[in-house]
Design a protein around this motif. Structure first.
Motif, mmCIF file in Angstrom:
data_model
loop_
_atom_site.group_PDB
_atom_site.id
_atom_site.type_symbol
_atom_site.label_atom_id
_atom_site.label_comp_id
_atom_site.label_asym_id
_atom_site.label_seq_id
_atom_site.Cartn_x
_atom_site.Cartn_y
_atom_site.Cartn_z
ATOM 1 N N ARG A 24 -2.560 63.036 34.700
ATOM 2 C CA ARG A 24 -1.558 62.392 35.536
ATOM 3 C C ARG A 24 -0.163 62.842 35.106
ATOM 4 O O ARG A 24 0.020 63.305 33.983
ATOM 5 C CB ARG A 24 -1.665 60.863 35.418
ATOM 6 N N PRO A 25 0.839 62.709 35.995
ATOM 7 C CA PRO A 25 2.205 63.079 35.605
ATOM 8 C C PRO A 25 2.654 62.299 34.386
ATOM 9 O O PRO A 25 2.315 61.144 34.203
ATOM 10 C CB PRO A 25 3.027 62.695 36.840
ATOM 11 N N ALA A 26 3.451 62.917 33.539
ATOM 12 C CA ALA A 26 3.841 62.321 32.257
ATOM 13 C C ALA A 26 5.286 61.857 32.280
ATOM 14 O O ALA A 26 6.071 62.234 33.145
ATOM 15 C CB ALA A 26 3.652 63.335 31.122
ATOM 16 N N PHE A 27 5.627 61.032 31.291
ATOM 17 C CA PHE A 27 6.994 60.579 31.125
ATOM 18 C C PHE A 27 7.869 61.716 30.601
ATOM 19 O O PHE A 27 7.427 62.561 29.848
ATOM 20 C CB PHE A 27 7.069 59.445 30.080
ATOM 21 N N HIS A 28 9.141 61.695 31.001
ATOM 22 C CA HIS A 28 10.163 62.480 30.309
ATOM 23 C C HIS A 28 10.948 61.480 29.485
ATOM 24 O O HIS A 28 11.919 60.901 29.953
ATOM 25 C CB HIS A 28 11.067 63.203 31.314
ATOM 26 N N ARG A 29 10.522 61.247 28.255
ATOM 27 C CA ARG A 29 11.151 60.221 27.435
ATOM 28 C C ARG A 29 12.353 60.794 26.696
ATOM 29 O O ARG A 29 12.292 61.906 26.170
ATOM 30 C CB ARG A 29 10.150 59.663 26.416
ATOM 31 N N PRO A 30 13.447 60.053 26.640
ATOM 32 C CA PRO A 30 14.579 60.499 25.822
ATOM 33 C C PRO A 30 14.188 60.535 24.353
ATOM 34 O O PRO A 30 13.390 59.719 23.894
ATOM 35 C CB PRO A 30 15.649 59.433 26.090
ATOM 36 N N THR A 31 14.745 61.491 23.617
ATOM 37 C CA THR A 31 14.395 61.649 22.207
ATOM 38 C C THR A 31 14.977 60.506 21.377
ATOM 39 O O THR A 31 16.145 60.142 21.543
ATOM 40 C CB THR A 31 14.935 62.989 21.683
ATOM 41 N N TRP A 104 3.172 48.755 31.589
ATOM 42 C CA TRP A 104 1.983 48.092 32.129
ATOM 43 C C TRP A 104 1.383 48.929 33.250
ATOM 44 O O TRP A 104 2.024 49.185 34.277
ATOM 45 C CB TRP A 104 2.329 46.702 32.663
ATOM 46 N N ARG A 105 0.156 49.356 33.050
ATOM 47 C CA ARG A 105 -0.567 50.116 34.062
ATOM 48 C C ARG A 105 -2.022 49.681 34.030
ATOM 49 O O ARG A 105 -2.655 49.670 32.962
ATOM 50 C CB ARG A 105 -0.484 51.618 33.796
ATOM 51 N N TRP A 106 -2.560 49.353 35.182
ATOM 52 C CA TRP A 106 -3.963 48.946 35.239
ATOM 53 C C TRP A 106 -4.887 50.068 34.809
ATOM 54 O O TRP A 106 -5.960 49.821 34.242
ATOM 55 C CB TRP A 106 -4.319 48.468 36.645
ATOM 56 N N ASP A 107 -4.499 51.319 35.088
ATOM 57 C CA ASP A 107 -5.321 52.450 34.648
ATOM 58 C C ASP A 107 -5.462 52.453 33.130
ATOM 59 O O ASP A 107 -6.536 52.754 32.588
ATOM 60 C CB ASP A 107 -4.708 53.771 35.103
ATOM 61 N N ASP A 108 -4.372 52.130 32.425
ATOM 62 C CA ASP A 108 -4.431 52.090 30.966
ATOM 63 C C ASP A 108 -5.322 50.949 30.481
ATOM 64 O O ASP A 108 -6.022 51.084 29.474
ATOM 65 C CB ASP A 108 -3.025 51.920 30.393
ATOM 66 N N VAL A 109 -5.273 49.819 31.190
ATOM 67 C CA VAL A 109 -6.146 48.691 30.832
ATOM 68 C C VAL A 109 -7.613 49.105 30.979
ATOM 69 O O VAL A 109 -8.445 48.818 30.108
ATOM 70 C CB VAL A 109 -5.848 47.463 31.716
ATOM 71 N N LYS A 110 -7.921 49.797 32.074
ATOM 72 C CA LYS A 110 -9.302 50.230 32.307
ATOM 73 C C LYS A 110 -9.760 51.210 31.228
ATOM 74 O O LYS A 110 -10.881 51.111 30.713
ATOM 75 C CB LYS A 110 -9.424 50.861 33.687
ATOM 76 N N VAL A 111 -8.885 52.149 30.881
ATOM 77 C CA VAL A 111 -9.228 53.101 29.813
ATOM 78 C C VAL A 111 -9.404 52.362 28.488
ATOM 79 O O VAL A 111 -10.346 52.634 27.733
ATOM 80 C CB VAL A 111 -8.126 54.182 29.684
ATOM 81 N N LEU A 238 -0.451 50.850 25.648
ATOM 82 C CA LEU A 238 -1.238 49.753 26.211
ATOM 83 C C LEU A 238 -2.725 50.011 26.103
ATOM 84 O O LEU A 238 -3.503 49.093 25.813
ATOM 85 C CB LEU A 238 -0.854 49.521 27.677
ATOM 86 N N GLY A 239 -3.155 51.245 26.324
ATOM 87 C CA GLY A 239 -4.578 51.562 26.246
ATOM 88 C C GLY A 239 -5.160 51.256 24.884
ATOM 89 O O GLY A 239 -6.237 50.665 24.770
ATOM 90 N N SER A 240 -4.438 51.643 23.820
ATOM 91 C CA SER A 240 -4.958 51.390 22.473
ATOM 92 C C SER A 240 -4.872 49.911 22.113
ATOM 93 O O SER A 240 -5.719 49.398 21.377
ATOM 94 C CB SER A 240 -4.203 52.237 21.440
ATOM 95 N N ILE A 241 -3.886 49.196 22.647
ATOM 96 C CA ILE A 241 -3.798 47.756 22.400
ATOM 97 C C ILE A 241 -5.020 47.054 22.989
ATOM 98 O O ILE A 241 -5.673 46.236 22.329
ATOM 99 C CB ILE A 241 -2.502 47.176 22.996
ATOM 100 N N VAL A 242 -5.340 47.377 24.244
ATOM 101 C CA VAL A 242 -6.499 46.756 24.903
ATOM 102 C C VAL A 242 -7.794 47.127 24.178
ATOM 103 O O VAL A 242 -8.665 46.275 23.954
ATOM 104 C CB VAL A 242 -6.561 47.172 26.385
ATOM 105 N N ALA A 243 -7.932 48.396 23.798
ATOM 106 C CA ALA A 243 -9.133 48.825 23.072
ATOM 107 C C ALA A 243 -9.258 48.093 21.740
ATOM 108 O O ALA A 243 -10.351 47.666 21.348
ATOM 109 C CB ALA A 243 -9.087 50.335 22.840
#
Length: 265
Positions: A24-31, A104-111, A238-243
């Motif tokens: 999926r498209p990724a973030f461009h996070r500021p350093t 918050w992303r439901w996809d991350d919760v599912k993963v 979020l994915g690792s938190i849910v896992a």
């Protein structure tokens, strides 16, 4: 912002030309401006708080430690260290949402649920094998040893259950697969993809060692791998938190039922 970009709910810019590990498209996070020094400081806060609480509460054998002290000694160091990590991202970076990849992303919760289920299987199998190798007495976790044969009030048992199941995993993920992961990724390690893998390996190993239970370190590594994979696959926390929360549910429930005397240890 380019016309091909969109805005993530967390306020981060998403670009179609920078795919995530999941495709999926990724973030461009500021350093951010923090690195391993920030993690070492947070880890020092955790260890110093644990030592201070231990001295302040008087120490003693596991059998003699009051339930109140068990709760304080278990929760306070990790919560204070996680709070320190959040403050660092605010003071030296762009805030926890951007720096720790919190969105918050439901996809991350599912993963996270999928890897959490895998983690439960790894935990059950790992504990069974480990118990046969080292014996039942040596396989008990540090928290399990503190509450073993120690009756708790309903409120204390529920507080411990909620912490072990929900709050503790959030705090630990902020520290290890948030702050430490971000510090490792910041180095680059030669390429973005290799940097993510290096962050996965390093955070998994440090997470296991930081529990300060040498005999159980290899078991903790096995338990931590699916949690780290959730972070690696989603690219967010979020994915690792849910896992982690899902992986902790059965052990936390067992401690709750044992503390209330519903089942015997």
């Amino acid at each position: 912002m380019r016309s091909s970009d969109s805005q993530d709910p967390a306020g981060e810019e998403v670009g179609a030309d920078a795919p995530e590990p999941s495709g999926r498209p990724a973030f461009h996070r500021p350093t951010h401006r923090w690195g391993f020094g920030a993690f070492l400081f947070v880890e020092a806060v955790l260890l110093a708080t644990a030592a201070f609480v231990g001295v302040f509460l008087g120490g003693g054998t596991p059998e003699s430690v009051p339930v109140r002290d068990v709760l304080i000694g278990t929760m306070t160091p990790t919560m204070l260290a996680a709070l320190s990590a959040l403050v660092i991202t605010k003071v030296r970076g762009n805030g926890p949402l951007a720096d720790l990849c919190l969105a918050w992303r439901w996809d991350d919760v599912k993963v996270g649920l999928k890897f959490g289920a895998l983690g439960l299987v790894c935990t059950v199998v790992g504990v069974l094998v480990w118990t046969r190798l080292v014996g039942e007495d040596n396989a008990t976790s540090a928290i399990g040893a503190l509450i073993e044969d120690k009756p708790m009030s309903v409120s204390a048992a529920v507080a411990m259950f909620v912490y072990l199941w929900l709050l503790g995993p959030v705090c630990e993920e902020i520290i290890y697969r948030g702050l430490l992961w971000g510090a490792a990724e910041r180095l680059g390690w030669g390429s973005e993809r290799w940097g993510r893998f290096a962050a996965f390996v390093l955070s998994t190993a440090v997470f296991a060692v930081s529990h300060l239970e040498p005999l159980r370190t290899s078991l903790l590594i096995v338990i931590a791998i699916p949690i780290g994979l959730a972070r690696l696959v989603t690219g967010r926390l979020l994915g690792s938190i849910v896992a982690h929360q899902m992986n902790n549910f059965l052990p936390a429930l067992a401690i709750l039922l044992t503390s209330l005397g519903v089942v015997t240890s």
